[in-house]
Enzyme design. Sequence first.
Site, PDB file in Angstrom:
ATOM      1  N   ASN A  71      -5.642  -0.516   7.436  1.00 13.18           N
ATOM      2  CA  ASN A  71      -4.401   0.078   7.930  1.00 13.18           C
ATOM      3  C   ASN A  71      -4.686   0.610   9.327  1.00 13.18           C
ATOM      4  OD1 ASN A  71      -2.141   1.539   8.497  1.00 13.18           O
ATOM      5  ND2 ASN A  71      -2.276   2.915   6.728  1.00 13.18           N
TER       6      ASN A  71
ATOM      7  N   SER B 124       0.809  -1.221   0.000  1.00 14.75           N
ATOM      8  CA  SER B 124       0.000   0.000   0.000  1.00 14.75           C
ATOM      9  C   SER B 124       0.844   1.273   0.000  1.00 14.75           C
ATOM     10  CB  SER B 124      -0.895   0.009   1.246  1.00 14.75           C
ATOM     11  OG  SER B 124      -1.615   1.210   1.318  1.00 14.75           O
TER      12      SER B 124
ATOM     13  N   CYS C  74      -0.391   3.279  10.704  1.00 12.76           N
ATOM     14  CA  CYS C  74       0.551   4.243  10.129  1.00 12.76           C
ATOM     15  C   CYS C  74       1.265   4.969  11.278  1.00 12.76           C
ATOM     16  CB  CYS C  74      -0.196   5.243   9.261  1.00 12.76           C
ATOM     17  SG  CYS C  74       0.884   6.464   8.550  1.00 12.76           S
TER      18      CYS C  74
HETATM   19  C1  LIG Z   1       5.904   6.526   0.614  1.00 14.20           C
HETATM   20  C2  LIG Z   1       5.190   5.455   1.380  1.00 14.20           C
HETATM   21  C3  LIG Z   1       3.811   5.541   1.556  1.00 14.20           C
HETATM   22  C4  LIG Z   1       3.136   4.546   2.273  1.00 14.20           C
HETATM   23  N1  LIG Z   1       1.781   4.625   2.410  1.00 14.20           N
HETATM   24  C5  LIG Z   1       1.109   3.635   3.064  1.00 14.20           C
HETATM   25  C6  LIG Z   1      -0.302   3.663   3.156  1.00 14.20           C
HETATM   26  O1  LIG Z   1      -0.990   4.555   2.643  1.00 14.20           O
HETATM   27  N2  LIG Z   1      -0.904   2.643   3.839  1.00 14.20           N
HETATM   28  C7  LIG Z   1      -0.215   1.592   4.411  1.00 14.20           C
HETATM   29  O2  LIG Z   1      -0.820   0.692   4.994  1.00 14.20           O
HETATM   30  N3  LIG Z   1       1.139   1.536   4.304  1.00 14.20           N
HETATM   31  C8  LIG Z   1       1.803   2.520   3.657  1.00 14.20           C
HETATM   32  N4  LIG Z   1       3.164   2.453   3.538  1.00 14.20           N
HETATM   33  C9  LIG Z   1       3.875   1.295   4.133  1.00 14.20           C
HETATM   34  C10 LIG Z   1       4.124   0.182   3.095  1.00 14.20           C
HETATM   35  O3  LIG Z   1       2.924  -0.327   2.569  1.00 14.20           O
HETATM   36  C11 LIG Z   1       4.939  -0.975   3.712  1.00 14.20           C
HETATM   37  O4  LIG Z   1       4.212  -1.550   4.784  1.00 14.20           O
HETATM   38  C12 LIG Z   1       6.275  -0.512   4.253  1.00 14.20           C
HETATM   39  O5  LIG Z   1       6.860   0.462   3.401  1.00 14.20           O
HETATM   40  C13 LIG Z   1       7.260  -1.654   4.444  1.00 14.20           C
HETATM   41  O6  LIG Z   1       7.487  -2.353   3.240  1.00 14.20           O
HETATM   42  P1  LIG Z   1       8.730  -2.010   2.253  1.00 14.20           P
HETATM   43  O7  LIG Z   1       9.965  -1.977   3.105  1.00 14.20           O
HETATM   44  O8  LIG Z   1       8.717  -3.127   1.250  1.00 14.20           O
HETATM   45  O9  LIG Z   1       8.438  -0.679   1.657  1.00 14.20           O
HETATM   46  C14 LIG Z   1       3.865   3.438   2.832  1.00 14.20           C
HETATM   47  C15 LIG Z   1       5.248   3.368   2.644  1.00 14.20           C
HETATM   48  C16 LIG Z   1       5.924   4.347   1.922  1.00 14.20           C
HETATM   49  C17 LIG Z   1       7.422   4.219   1.732  1.00 14.20           C
END
Ligand SMILES: Cc1cc2nc3c(=O)[nH]c(=O)nc-3n(C[C@H](O)[C@H](O)[C@H](O)COP(=O)(O)O)c2cc1C
Length: 292
Positions: free
Chosen positions: A118, A14, A121
């Site tokens: 979610n 997400s 956050c």
């Molecule tokens: C720029 C950005 C925006 C994100 N927005 C959301 C969001 O709207 N909702 C959510 O549940 N997680 C959000 N996340 C978290 C990611 O979905 C994920 O859980 C987290 O980045 C860890 O995974 P990764 O290391 O593969 O990025 C966001 C992460 C980033 C970097």
Amino acid sequence: MAMTLRIEGYWLASGILGLAGSTLRRVIDAGADAVVTKSIGLEPRAGHPGPILTTSHGGLINAVGLSNPGIVAFSEEMRALADAPVPVVLSIFGRTADEIEEVAVHAVEYGPDGIELNLSCPHAEISQIAHSPDLTHTYVSRVRDVVKSPLLVKITPNASDPVAVGRAAEEAGADAVVAANTLRAMKIDIYQRRPVLGNKVGGLSGPPLFPVALRCVYDLYGALSIPIVGVGGVSCWQDAVEMHLAGASAIEIGTAVLTGLEIFQRVKQGVYAYLQEEGFSSVSEIIGVAWM
Ligand SMILES: Cc1cc2nc3c(=O)[nH]c(=O)nc-3n(C[C@H](O)[C@H](O)[C@H](O)COP(=O)(O)O)c2cc1C
């Protein structure tokens, strides 16, 4: 949409690529097995003041602040995904249990293949929900009452006891737990002598998050009966194999997508080659095997 959501394969996490349905389409074309939308709330929301993104120790720290157009306006993006060839999971949040129920009622009207809550956050006011098993139980139950499609609950590595939170989600009727969201983090500019992010604090993602997310998945696998979707720092097939061995049935990829959309094909090919070399016939044979 409205296909069976199987908790398997490699999904877009997400929020990573913003809101546009057309962008999610490109990710699908690049080989994602499912996509999760940006988290959508009840009202339009501007998010935090900039800067909202910085790098640190090989990862990212973001404080986007859940900017989104609100669930009513989001119908347009969902329409653009109506005939997507893979499942579309709509991520939602709410500041209160009443609010998340209302968002969920709208969300199911768009016919997503699943709903991801979610609750976690780390840089918005909802950050506390998934710290508490009781609050988690309340939010998940309220949404479960109005959502018949698969319900996934995303928890936080910031909780002192993610397993208790995962159990509460399971007891309240979640079909899967998604572990995990970002880890509370910050960066300071040594010449300005001030926090870099407009919100001061943000959430760490990418490679430095991986061992923490892996530990969450492992602990949850030992305690829950529902499947776990692993997310956090997965950036190569070896990470994906580790996540599966810890207990993840499916894996979401976020930050690594920013290095190129071919990540989905690279991870899949690497995992399948590993399975073949090691004498396994499917991913299901290695899920949670590190526990045995
Ligand atoms: C720029 C950005 C925006 C994100 N927005 C959301 C969001 O709207 N909702 C959510 O549940 N997680 C959000 N996340 C978290 C990611 O979905 C994920 O859980 C987290 O980045 C860890 O995974 P990764 O290391 O593969 O990025 C966001 C992460 C980033 C970097």
